[in-house]
Design a protein around this motif. Structure first.
Motif, PDB file in Angstrom:
ATOM      1  N   UNK A  30      10.468   5.384  -8.409  1.00 12.20           N
ATOM      2  CA  UNK A  30       9.742   4.135  -8.664  1.00 12.20           C
ATOM      3  C   UNK A  30       8.245   4.280  -8.410  1.00 12.20           C
ATOM      4  N   UNK A  31       7.894   5.135  -7.458  1.00 11.09           N
ATOM      5  CA  UNK A  31       6.497   5.255  -7.040  1.00 11.09           C
ATOM      6  C   UNK A  31       5.658   6.030  -8.052  1.00 11.09           C
TER       7      UNK A  31
ATOM      8  N   UNK B 175       7.812   7.679  -0.990  1.00 12.20           N
ATOM      9  CA  UNK B 175       8.611   6.507  -0.612  1.00 12.20           C
ATOM     10  C   UNK B 175       9.620   6.253  -1.729  1.00 12.20           C
TER      11      UNK B 175
ATOM     12  N   UNK C 278      12.927   3.958  -3.304  1.00 13.93           N
ATOM     13  CA  UNK C 278      13.340   2.551  -3.350  1.00 13.93           C
ATOM     14  C   UNK C 278      14.861   2.449  -3.506  1.00 13.93           C
TER      15      UNK C 278
ATOM     16  N   UNK D 106       9.974   5.240   6.148  1.00 18.82           N
ATOM     17  CA  UNK D 106      10.335   5.146   4.726  1.00 18.82           C
ATOM     18  C   UNK D 106      11.407   4.074   4.493  1.00 18.82           C
TER      19      UNK D 106
ATOM     20  N   UNK E  70      10.113   0.620   4.485  1.00 14.94           N
ATOM     21  CA  UNK E  70       9.412   0.293   3.238  1.00 14.94           C
ATOM     22  C   UNK E  70      10.407   0.021   2.104  1.00 14.94           C
TER      23      UNK E  70
ATOM     24  N   UNK F 190      10.370  -3.391  -0.124  1.00 17.44           N
ATOM     25  CA  UNK F 190      10.119  -3.408  -1.569  1.00 17.44           C
ATOM     26  C   UNK F 190      11.230  -4.068  -2.382  1.00 17.44           C
ATOM     27  N   UNK F 191      12.438  -4.094  -1.841  1.00 21.89           N
ATOM     28  CA  UNK F 191      13.560  -4.599  -2.659  1.00 21.89           C
ATOM     29  C   UNK F 191      13.395  -6.081  -2.979  1.00 21.89           C
ATOM     30  N   UNK F 192      13.401  -6.404  -4.236  1.00 19.64           N
ATOM     31  CA  UNK F 192      13.229  -7.795  -4.662  1.00 19.64           C
ATOM     32  C   UNK F 192      13.587  -7.919  -6.136  1.00 19.64           C
TER      33      UNK F 192
END
Lengths: 389, 389
Positions: free
Chosen positions: A27-28, A132, A134, A289, A292, A296-298
């Motif tokens: 994702x990053x 990082x 996700x 990590x 984070x 980030x989860x949403x």
């Protein structure tokens, strides 16, 4: 721990390692050119490979969910897996029916590629340079593991807390690869307070001079003070106030106050011990990590905050479970998911379990909880049996 | 802050210092041979010295409760006192009727003798050698200040949080010197969770290498990292989850995730700022000490846990106030005191105020809260007037 393996145990298990040479885009924006995942399996995969259950772990969990690595007494290795009370022959997640897979996620520190691994490009330990990852990245990597094991569709995917977020993401990302989702003590996204506690934990680690901006292993040290502090704080949020009162109250170390900064109340001793013990088994960069990943989860953000719209994609049936005294991910947070699923027209069962155990309750074999889990999965197993015939 | 002094302000105030040369025996067994207390007064003491109200401060409060030290714009000194919204002519604590005293407690860092003061015996800064003081010690020192000011009996003593504990102790220790007690957002003792958070805060400070076991001033430094961390954590516990969600939600610093450890969510920025700002105005040893003062308070322990038995001694009337979203000292904690007072046959009024403000709500001028306070104190003032006639 035990002299003999209990009859309802999956017994001695040996972790396995799966190597992946196809780059994984994260994702990053970065990619992992190659990586490995460590995992364990319990039970037997049926011929149609239709009876697999994936167990997703939480913040500080790992692949060792059930059984024993050895029966050697006293060693850490002789402790049963973290969810041994729920996984085994005749248990809630019944290995007589299901083939259970439990892995350590990417970025972990228990055998899967993560900050303590060697960066193949630099031949150095990744440390803080590890990207990082996700929940989405994890689900992608888990799907690849499933491919490797010949599992096209999971009978169920189960997880608590951060594990529950992975289950939710599976239901959205691979709707045709999951038949049943069990989301326990979880939330559709962190609250501001959740993020705030995570930030304090991260700052605890970052402000430890032994952290060296995450390159502590290169400096032959580990930020035990900061990581221990983060864990002490975490522990408070995992336990309910009532449970802490019941367990420790204001129990004192001495008969009277000492009026100094040594241990005065037993809860102080407990927290210091928990913090220190954690630093011996967990990596600080992985901890950073994972916090984070939580932040980030949403998934609802993909539809302007409309969770129901995102969950429309899901095709599986759901079981949501929450615990009354959980204030990290309170029942209301599970109910947000339940309500979104109802709105999206999905099949959802919900059990709010009465417990004094706070967030940690999801790890305990509370009878009503285990019954709810088993009843749901028995229905899944029965359907499997029908399909096979 | 303001160009002109508001009409309902107590105006420009000048802190005063009271010196005490009679040794003060402390709960810890040590004694302070001499010490000073800094305080402010608002309003006028009547001839019979019967209209005095003592305001007791909380963890990070000080003597500057109302008015302004200067009208010079922009400086910290031009900010009104921490409870200016409640103290002044025509306000809830009405200086047209009452003579209000607000002091900085012993062990503080704002002008009263504490860890940053010089130890008269060694001629060095006390630092970590400053004895831990208790609520009982504070009340004793406050009574001596009252003696010095010619006040035999307080019309009322008022305090929130740790301040409320001092009020409670006054009612028990000097029943003939207090006519009305206002205990706001407080508790009869800390819960295990409260102690646990305090311990994490202390460990944050102690683990900072700049703490030097409390002798940081001798080393020309201050443990800003640890104290800042403690304050960040404190802030989370002062605010309700709802208030944090409402104020910050998941507001991001950038348009999209940056996938690094810089500020991603605005709440992280807020906490870091609050932590840093606090280190510029507060002493780490005082912070450590105040958390211990909180931990130790437990008047019911004097009667085997029977709070009502201890409160039997009290002769004043009580007003208890709690706030719905306060989870540091929840309404249930105030209700423990209310129930003990009822059991002890005392006069008690209780107002549970609806607020999203969490524990911090006790500092806000919430209309129903201010009305409850004013109504109670108006009755006190009316009685005073009758007695005078």
């Amino acid at each position: 721990m035990s002299d003999a393996i209990p009859v309802d145990s999956v017994g001695i298990v040996t972790p396995q390692i799966a190597l992946f040479e196809t780059p994984l885009a994260l994702s990053c924006g970065q990619a992992l050119s190659s990586y490995q995942l460590i995992y364990e399996t319990y039970g037997t995969l049926n011929e149609r490979a239709s009876n697999a259950i994936l167990v997703c772990h939480a913040l500080s969990g790992d692949h060792h969910a059930a059984g024993y690595h050895t029966m050697a007494d006293g060693s850490r290795e002789s402790k049963p897996g973290w969810w041994d009370s729920a996984i085994g022959p005749g248990k809630a997640i019944d290995t007589n029916h299901f083939f259970v897979i439990s892995l350590n996620n990417l970025g972990g520190c228990c055998g899967s590629t993560g900050p303590t691994s060697i960066n193949p490009e630099t031949k150095q330990v990744w440390g803080a340079d590890f990207p990082i990852v996700t929940v989405e990245d994890w689900v992608e990597s888990q799907a690849r593991l499933a491919d490797k094991l010949g599992i096209k569709t999971f009978a169920a995917i189960v997880g608590g807390s951060l594990g529950g977020m992975q289950v939710l993401e599976w239901s959205i990302r691979f709707p045709d690869r999951i038949k049943a989702a069990v989301v326990i003590a979880s939330a559709p996204k962190l609250s501001t307070q959740n993020i705030a506690f995570n930030e304090v934990a991260r700052q605890s680690i970052r402000r430890d001079p032994d952290f060296f901006n995450g390159q502590y292993l290169d400096n032959n040290t580990v930020p035990t003070n900061g990581l221990g502090l983060a864990r002490m704080l975490g522990h408070i949020t995992y336990l309910s106030g009532d449970a802490m009162n019941a367990k420790f109250g204001r129990q004192m170390r001495h008969d009277s106050y000492q009026y100094n900064y040594d241990i005065e109340f037993e809860v102080e001793s407990y927290l210091r011990y928990q913090g220190e013990a954690f630093t011996k088994r967990f990596d600080a960069n992985t901890y950073m990590l994972m916090t984070k990943t939580l932040d980030y989860f949403d998934p609802a953000a993909r539809a302007n905050g409309n969770l129901a719209a995102v969950l429309k994609r899901a095709q599986c049936e759901f079981l949501l479970v929450s615990f009354t005294t959980d204030w990290r991910f309170s029942p209301e947070r599970s109910e947000e998911i339940v309500n979104a699923l109802i709105k999206a027209g999905k099949q959802v069962s919900y059990a709010k379990i009465t417990s004094e155990g706070g967030h940690d309750a999801f790890l305990f074999p509370i009878p009503r909880y285990m019954t709810a889990l088993n009843t749901f999965l028995t229905r899944v197993a029965n359907r499997l049996a029908t399909e096979t015939n």
